[in-house]
Write an enzyme that holds these catalytic residues in place. Structure first.
Site, PDB file in Angstrom:
ATOM      1  N   ASP A 114     -25.966  26.210  -1.828  1.00  0.00           N
ATOM      2  CA  ASP A 114     -26.266  27.263  -2.982  1.00  0.00           C
ATOM      3  C   ASP A 114     -26.476  27.108  -4.452  1.00  0.00           C
ATOM      4  OD1 ASP A 114     -27.235  29.384  -1.954  1.00  0.00           O
ATOM      5  OD2 ASP A 114     -24.949  29.878  -0.896  1.00  0.00           O
ATOM      6  N   LYS A 151     -30.751  26.372  -2.797  1.00  0.00           N
ATOM      7  CA  LYS A 151     -31.312  28.047  -2.587  1.00  0.00           C
ATOM      8  C   LYS A 151     -30.515  28.728  -3.485  1.00  0.00           C
ATOM      9  CE  LYS A 151     -28.784  30.254   0.526  1.00  0.00           C
ATOM     10  NZ  LYS A 151     -28.193  31.841  -0.342  1.00  0.00           N
ATOM     11  N   GLU A 167     -30.696  33.263  -5.935  1.00  0.00           N
ATOM     12  CA  GLU A 167     -30.815  34.437  -4.539  1.00  0.00           C
ATOM     13  C   GLU A 167     -31.801  34.928  -6.114  1.00  0.00           C
ATOM     14  OE1 GLU A 167     -26.941  35.899  -4.814  1.00  0.00           O
ATOM     15  OE2 GLU A 167     -26.451  35.126  -3.760  1.00  0.00           O
ATOM     16  N   GLU A 225     -30.769  38.802   4.168  1.00  0.00           N
ATOM     17  CA  GLU A 225     -29.741  39.663   4.333  1.00  0.00           C
ATOM     18  C   GLU A 225     -30.058  40.095   4.309  1.00  0.00           C
ATOM     19  OE1 GLU A 225     -26.526  36.885   2.223  1.00  0.00           O
ATOM     20  OE2 GLU A 225     -25.123  38.663   2.870  1.00  0.00           O
ATOM     21  N   ASP A 256     -22.362  29.573  -0.986  1.00  0.00           N
ATOM     22  CA  ASP A 256     -21.534  29.716  -2.180  1.00  0.00           C
ATOM     23  C   ASP A 256     -20.519  30.739  -1.495  1.00  0.00           C
ATOM     24  OD1 ASP A 256     -22.715  31.958  -2.093  1.00  0.00           O
ATOM     25  OD2 ASP A 256     -23.270  31.487  -4.256  1.00  0.00           O
ATOM     26  N   SER A 257     -20.638  30.992   0.036  1.00  0.00           N
ATOM     27  CA  SER A 257     -19.429  31.750   0.667  1.00  0.00           C
ATOM     28  C   SER A 257     -18.092  30.800   0.507  1.00  0.00           C
ATOM     29  CB  SER A 257     -20.248  32.259   1.879  1.00  0.00           C
ATOM     30  OG  SER A 257     -21.029  30.803   2.313  1.00  0.00           O
TER      31      SER A 257
HETATM   32  O1  KIV Z   1     -23.187  31.621   0.662  1.00  0.00           O
HETATM   33  C1  KIV Z   1     -23.840  32.126   1.733  1.00  0.00           C
HETATM   34  O2  KIV Z   1     -23.126  31.111   3.286  1.00  0.00           O
HETATM   35  C2  KIV Z   1     -25.140  32.405   1.966  1.00  0.00           C
HETATM   36  C3  KIV Z   1     -25.309  32.764   3.112  1.00  0.00           C
HETATM   37  C4  KIV Z   1     -24.995  34.118   3.383  1.00  0.00           C
HETATM   38  C5  KIV Z   1     -26.471  33.199   3.677  1.00  0.00           C
HETATM   39  O3  KIV Z   1     -25.835  32.330   0.836  1.00  0.00           O
END
Ligand code: KIV
Length: 264
Positions: free
Chosen positions: A84, A113, A115, A182, A45-46
């Site tokens: 994500d 994924k 958090e 992280e 989600d970056s």
């Molecule tokens: O969203 C993302 O790119 C991430 C990385 C920072 C691991 O979760």
């Protein structure tokens, strides 16, 4: 060649063969990364920051994630693809199941994924019991940036470190098959990696993790703003994108990346 799968990734941990992961958000980069030796692509989600130009990952929607995951899948044949779950898309079990199902069925992801530690243990259990593979994410949690008061190193004190190791064991017991860690001190990265059997992929967590991940645009030096200390501009070293990714793969495989300079 067949696709990388969880059995292979577990075997890589057992054999100390480093797992190399990068983020990607589209078919062209997905293809280049795969050709250059990447094992796993994270549709992070970056993308909210590096693709959409947002100030954080918080505005990213499930629709955004499905769209980008689908594109990454179309561009790839052999990499394992993780998507994500965006902010507040897993606030309760029912919502998490519905949104994870969209990422897998519509997006084509091989794993999702999310958090958090203790607070998401039930959700991880519900997802994995339904056959949805989960990658947990501990340490610095970008979706909690406002509560954390910024993008800060986590687990520096003894209580914080113990809590993190405990969380890692709990998410593994709940069924998580992988863990992204992280922005923690390198020594803690090593302890967490040794505490669990699932692969631990570090980003700013030292070179003793089972693998490494970076945000693609950071390691190509094209992200807006300051590059995080734990990243490195591989494009500046090589002059073209394929060689930059291949150099990153080599440096991770040989444990030459991250260096002490990138550690906390
Ligand atoms: O969203 C993302 O790119 C991430 C990385 C920072 C691991 O979760």
């Amino acid at each position: 060649m067949s696709r990388v799968n969880l059995t292979k990734l577990r075997k890589m941990k057992a054999e100390h063969d480093k797992i190399v992961m990068l983020t990607a958000y589209d078919a062209s980069f997905s293809h280049v990364l795969e050709q250059s030796g990447i094992d796993v692509i994270l549709v992070g989600d970056s993308l909210g920051m590096v693709i959409q130009g947002q100030e954080s990952t918080l505005p990213v929607s499930v629709d955004d994630m499905v769209y980008h995951t689908r594109n990454v899948i179309r561009g790839s044949e052999t990499v394992f693809v993780i998507a994500d779950m965006p902010f507040m898309s897993y606030a309760n079990c029912e919502q998490a199941i519905n949104n994870a199902a969209r990422l897998m069925a519509d997006g084509g992801a091989h794993m999702v994924k999310l958090e958090g530690g203790e607070v998401v243990v039930d959700i991880i259990q519900q997802l994995t019991e339904r056959g949805i593979p989960v990658c947990a994410h501990l340490g610095l949690l970008p979706q909690s940036v406002h509560r954390l008061g910024g993008y800060r190193v986590q687990g520096r004190d003894t209580d914080g470190a113990m809590q993190l190791i405990d969380d890692a064991k709990r998410v593994e017991a709940a069924g998580a098959d992988m863990l992204v860690l992280e922005c923690v001190p390198a020594e803690l990265g090593k302890r967490v990696t040794e505490a669990v059997d699932i692969p631990v992929i570090g980003i700013g967590a030292g070179s003793d993790c089972d693998g490494q991940v970076l945000v693609l645009y950071d390691m190509l030096g094209i992200s807006k703003g300051r590059r995080p200390r734990f990243s490195h501009d591989f494009l500046a070293d090589t002059g073209n994108i394929s060689d930059a990714v291949a150099l990153y793969v080599d440096k991770v495989k040989s444990s030459e990346f991250p260096t002490l300079e990138q550690n906390y």
